[in-house]
Scaffold this motif. Structure first.
Motif, PDB file in Angstrom:
ATOM      1  N   LYS A  26       4.053   3.966  -5.785  1.00 29.17           N
ATOM      2  CA  LYS A  26       3.647   3.733  -4.405  1.00 29.17           C
ATOM      3  C   LYS A  26       4.852   3.326  -3.559  1.00 29.17           C
ATOM      4  CE  LYS A  26      -0.094   1.333  -3.592  1.00 29.17           C
ATOM      5  NZ  LYS A  26      -1.131   0.271  -3.685  1.00 29.17           N
TER       6      LYS A  26
ATOM      7  N   GLU B 238      -4.130   6.320  -4.233  1.00 30.86           N
ATOM      8  CA  GLU B 238      -3.457   5.027  -4.067  1.00 30.86           C
ATOM      9  C   GLU B 238      -2.507   5.022  -2.868  1.00 30.86           C
ATOM     10  OE1 GLU B 238      -3.387   2.035  -5.851  1.00 30.86           O
ATOM     11  OE2 GLU B 238      -5.151   2.638  -6.984  1.00 30.86           O
ATOM     12  N   VAL B 239      -2.146   6.210  -2.378  1.00 30.68           N
ATOM     13  CA  VAL B 239      -1.225   6.300  -1.240  1.00 30.68           C
ATOM     14  C   VAL B 239      -1.856   7.146  -0.142  1.00 30.68           C
ATOM     15  CG1 VAL B 239       0.929   7.337  -0.440  1.00 30.68           C
ATOM     16  CG2 VAL B 239       0.934   5.921  -2.470  1.00 30.68           C
TER      17      VAL B 239
END
Length: 413
Positions: free
Chosen positions: A39, A103-104
């Motif tokens: 990330k 997640e991003v």
């Protein structure tokens, strides 16, 4: 050695929550630690794009001279931006392969870099800036960002910090190897149909996206990122144009060496617009024309980031024979928005003198700030902003114009 400024104060909010902190002094041994690194790798790659683009936009010509056979600073920087976009996609492909693609989110206020700011996890601290191209900026900021190895006498970085990007990615690669050997289901949640694998990149940039499916392809993705960027080892002056399929004679320079050629004056910069350092939209408040085109620029910039998110949320597989592929359309129009609209708006903007009480601002530089787009009707909204800017910049309209291209964009949700 101690860090006087807390890490939390040097990183965007999305990366400073307790579950996203990293420790550079210990190996990556869990999937959670690996995802945290990736990330932040995405944010690292993202932070280069506005910085390098702003410098390129400041160059007042496409080359130093039409009679000069060299690349020139503009083309070198353009090639680096193209490859940084590739690196950003490779990092997200890695996250998708690990089942962590969500997640991003690129279009997110906390994820859009601001300037000036510190380079993430870089020790010694490195200030990043949006600034007009100069040999000093290239040497002191761009080369330092891409530095292959630590300078002598800098010592060991404190907890949470790395001496170079190469060391950061070295830790990621080591973690991938460890987890591949200890986690049988590491790649079981992969969704390869959501990865970005179409190479719609400009000339001057090398490499192409990698479909990450296992340890080998994951390490291939890291190889492209590191070799194109820093070109480790330090004396490596060239790398293959395609690091995974090298062909003798088809080489290019890594980013560090490209920037060094500019800093050393080997590749001339040419005339540069007198743009402000680290501009903010509020500085243009007194100038309606500049405010209108800067607002358009920021909105298009965020639309481009949003389009990348849409691409990563659209399957390449859900297409019936003979039917139109939404994914293909999104990929092609993303490049059109990036190259045809964003760049053209920026080129129009930097040539404008600013009517401002701030004496240091002479010409307008795009601010690369987060702009909230409406939940629906994004294309209609961009057209409205373009119409407002056209009152001052009629050249944004007409055939094959910025407005025409906006009209061709998908109204992606």
């Amino acid at each position: 050695m101690t860090v006087t400024t807390p890490l939390e104060a040097l990183t965007p909010g999305i990366l400073t929550a307790p579950d996203t902190m990293i420790d550079a002094t210990s190996d990556i041994t869990t999937l959670d630690q690996l995802v945290r690194h990736l990330k932040q790798a995405a944010y690292l790659e993202m932070s280069t794009v506005p910085m390098y683009l702003y410098s390129a936009f400041s160059i007042g010509s496409r080359g130093y001279s039409q009679w000069d056979p060299g690349m020139g600073a503009f083309r070198l920087i353009r090639s680096i931006v193209v490859e940084e976009m590739l690196h950003l996609s490779l990092v997200r492909n890695l996250l998708v392969a690990l089942g962590k693609g969500d997640e991003v989110t690129f279009y997110q206020e906390d994820f859009v870099p601001t300037y000036p700011s510190y380079m993430l996890h870089r020790w010694p601290l490195l200030d990043l800036h949006l600034g007009p191209c100069s040999r000093e900026l290239v040497r002191d900021v761009f080369m330092e960002f891409e530095r292959p190895s630590a300078k002598p006498g800098e010592g060991t970085p404190p907890e949470g910090w790395y001496a170079t990007i190469g060391k950061f990615y070295e830790a990621v690669g080591k973690g991938l190897k460890y987890l591949d050997g200890t986690t049988p289901d590491l790649w079981k949640r992969n969704q390869p149909h959501l990865q970005y694998v179409a190479a719609y990149w400009n000339k001057d940039g090398g490499g192409e996206p990698v479909l990450v499916q296992d340890l080998k392809s994951a390490l291939d993705a890291l190889k492209i990122i590191v070799e194109q960027g820093e070109g480790i080892p330090k004396d490596k002056l060239t790398v293959p144009i395609n690091p995974l399929k090298p062909i003798p004679g088809l080489d290019e320079m890594p980013h560090y060496i490209k920037f060094k050629r500019i800093a050393d004056g080997v590749e001339p910069i040419g005339p540069v617009w007198p743009l402000p350092m680290d501009p903010k939209a509020g500085q243009y408040g007194e100038d309606e024309a500049v405010t209108s085109i800067n607002t358009l620029f920021n909105a298009v910039y965020c639309y481009v980031l949003h389009m990348l998110d849409v691409i990563y949320g659209t399957s390449r597989s859900d297409v019936k024979p003979g039917a139109t592929s939404p994914r293909y359309h999104y990929e092609r129009t993303f490049m059109s928005a990036m190259q045809g609209i964003l760049v053209t708006v920026a080129e129009t903007m930097v040539a404008v003198q600013v009517n401002s009480s701030v004496p240091i601002i002479r010409h307008a530089g795009p601010t690369f700030e987060f702009h909230r787009l409406p939940a629906t009707g994004k294309k209609k909204y961009l057209l409205q902003l373009c119409d407002a800017a056209m009152a001052h910049f009629p050249q944004l309209g007409g055939d094959n114009s910025v407005r025409w291209l906006i009209g061709k964009l998908p109204d992606a949700v």
